[in-house]
Design an enzyme around this catalytic site. Structure first.
Site, PDB file in Angstrom:
ATOM      1  N   SER A 140      -1.142  10.040   5.028  1.00  0.00           N
ATOM      2  CA  SER A 140      -1.399  10.326   3.607  1.00  0.00           C
ATOM      3  C   SER A 140      -2.850  10.731   3.367  1.00  0.00           C
ATOM      4  O   SER A 140      -3.719  10.519   4.212  1.00  0.00           O
ATOM      5  CB  SER A 140      -1.091   9.095   2.767  1.00  0.00           C
ATOM      6  OG  SER A 140       0.068   8.452   3.234  1.00  0.00           O
TER       7      SER A 140
HETATM    8  N1  SAH Z   1       1.710   5.395   6.527  1.00  0.00           N
HETATM    9  C1  SAH Z   1       1.831   6.316   7.617  1.00  0.00           C
HETATM   10  C2  SAH Z   1       2.690   7.535   7.394  1.00  0.00           C
HETATM   11  C3  SAH Z   1       3.750   7.543   6.381  1.00  0.00           C
HETATM   12  S1  SAH Z   1       4.839   8.936   6.438  1.00  0.00           S
HETATM   13  C4  SAH Z   1       0.469   6.729   8.142  1.00  0.00           C
HETATM   14  O1  SAH Z   1      -0.542   6.179   7.726  1.00  0.00           O
HETATM   15  O2  SAH Z   1       0.395   7.622   8.988  1.00  0.00           O
HETATM   16  C5  SAH Z   1       6.290   8.087   5.944  1.00  0.00           C
HETATM   17  C6  SAH Z   1       6.999   7.393   7.082  1.00  0.00           C
HETATM   18  O3  SAH Z   1       8.080   6.664   6.509  1.00  0.00           O
HETATM   19  C7  SAH Z   1       7.624   8.335   8.111  1.00  0.00           C
HETATM   20  O4  SAH Z   1       7.122   8.032   9.361  1.00  0.00           O
HETATM   21  C8  SAH Z   1       9.126   8.031   8.036  1.00  0.00           C
HETATM   22  O5  SAH Z   1       9.763   8.075   9.295  1.00  0.00           O
HETATM   23  C9  SAH Z   1       9.139   6.624   7.461  1.00  0.00           C
HETATM   24  N2  SAH Z   1      10.396   6.200   6.785  1.00  0.00           N
HETATM   25  C10 SAH Z   1      11.294   6.948   6.092  1.00  0.00           C
HETATM   26  N3  SAH Z   1      12.308   6.192   5.631  1.00  0.00           N
HETATM   27  C11 SAH Z   1      12.059   4.906   6.052  1.00  0.00           C
HETATM   28  C12 SAH Z   1      12.742   3.666   5.903  1.00  0.00           C
HETATM   29  N4  SAH Z   1      13.905   3.558   5.241  1.00  0.00           N
HETATM   30  N5  SAH Z   1      12.177   2.560   6.474  1.00  0.00           N
HETATM   31  C13 SAH Z   1      11.009   2.639   7.157  1.00  0.00           C
HETATM   32  N6  SAH Z   1      10.332   3.785   7.335  1.00  0.00           N
HETATM   33  C14 SAH Z   1      10.832   4.918   6.789  1.00  0.00           C
END
Ligand code: SAH
Length: 330
Positions: A64
């Site tokens: 993000s």
């Molecule tokens: N916070 C992270 C990136 C977030 S991107 C960082 O700092 O890099 C959002 C992430 O949420 C993705 O990796 C995706 O695979 C995950 N995601 C999507 N649906 C989800 C769910 N139901 N439970 C857990 N993770 C999920």
């Protein structure tokens, strides 16, 4: 070398808001490039922007915007010694930055549904020697009960709804922050939910654009469509028209947030209850018996149809709607 880039990033974050020294310092301690499986030049890595960190088939993980991460940490009051749960930890950058904020006496638990992204987060954190972070591979919907209760919950993926498990696993006085996927109006406003002894109070924070959650955090439209299909055939003529004197965009957003009962079908927006449903036509065309929709309309009327951004949504601990209030009223 990386250090000066990190200082440049911190300067950009500082320009975006008035953040705690501890939060800013944490960004100096964690290199961002190691969380990405793609190569970027360092001026890209340390700009205040989203970067795609990993890809698996059609799934992506993105780190993000750093100033938004700082804002999320700031609004949940993240500080030394806290235990924080992150939903959607991806390859782990945000979790590792938060680990420095909470320090040795605190703990970060990150949940990621994609196994490859999860594996990378574990490897990178161990390479960096960060010990107060635990990554879990699973659906974030369930939270992580074993290490609960949490002081704060930070969601970094656009979710359909606040999960009951998060509310249960959060301490009284604790906060949840994250983007809500209001799919009926294609918006992802971030909200802050505060848990009090008997309710959960939500306030709009900022408009965002995140990856949409999958699994049990991304199926609310389907769930509501299923509820609709059970009731739809029982009624063919509307019993009344509930008129709402504001634009569709604003109105649908408020009903969506208050009820979590909306869905979209062939271009129409529906509000579903167990004994009836309503269809949006610039007001609600009501079929069958509807109670919740009327309570929300009455509550909203009492606020003078205040826009969504200036409302406080109050729910009980089961996330059932209770009240709407204006921000400036206490
Ligand atoms: N916070 C992270 C990136 C977030 S991107 C960082 O700092 O890099 C959002 C992430 O949420 C993705 O990796 C995706 O695979 C995950 N995601 C999507 N649906 C989800 C769910 N139901 N439970 C857990 N993770 C999920």
């Amino acid at each position: 070398m990386t250090r000066s880039w990190q200082e440049w990033l911190v300067r950009q974050i500082s320009l975006a808001g008035d953040f705690d020294e501890r939060i800013l310092n944490a960004f100096l301690k964690v290199p961002r490039e190691v969380f990405s499986e793609f190569h970027y030049d360092l001026d890209v890595v340390y700009s205040d922007n989203v970067i795609v960190t990993a890809k698996d088939g059609n799934s992506y993980s993105t780190s993000s915007q750093p100033s938004l991460m700082a804002l999320f940490m700031s609004v949940v009051g993240l500080r030394e010694g806290m235990k924080v749960l992150e939903i959607g930890s991806g390859t782990g950058y945000n979790a590792c930055v938060m680990a420095h904020v909470v320090g040795e006496d605190g703990l970060v638990v990150g949940i990621e549904s994609n196994q490859r992204f999860f594996k990378r987060s574990v490897e990178v954190a161990s390479k960096l020697g960060i010990e107060n972070v635990i990554f879990v591979n699973g659906d974030g919907f369930y939270g992580y009960e074993k290490l609960s209760p949490y002081d704060a919950i930070v969601i970094t993926v656009a979710v359909d709804k606040v999960s009951q498990h998060w509310v249960d696993q959060l301490k009284i006085g604790g906060r949840i922050v994250g983007p809500i996927d209001v799919y009926t109006i294609d918006r992802q406003p971030a909200f802050v939910f505060e848990k009090t002894s008997d309710s959960l109070v939500a306030k709009h924070l900022v408009e965002t654009k995140f990856i949409k959650a999958g699994g049990l955090l991304g199926n609310l439209n389907e769930t509501n469509l299923e509820r609709l299909s059970k009731i739809e055939k029982r009624f063919s003529t509307p019993v009344e028209f509930l008129s709402i004197p504001v634009g569709s965009y604003e109105a649908v957003g408020v009903f969506h947030l208050a009820s979590w009962s909306l869905c979209e079908k062939s271009g129409w927006i529906y509000f579903v209850e167990d004994e009836g449903f309503a269809r949006w036509k610039g007001g609600w065309e009501v079929f069958g018996k509807m109670e919740l929709i009327k309570r929300i309309a009455e509550e909203w009327a009492k606020t003078g149809f205040t826009p969504m951004m200036l409302l406080r949504f109050r729910y009980d601990h089961r996330m059932n709607f209770e009240r709407l209030e204006r921000w400036d009223e206490t």
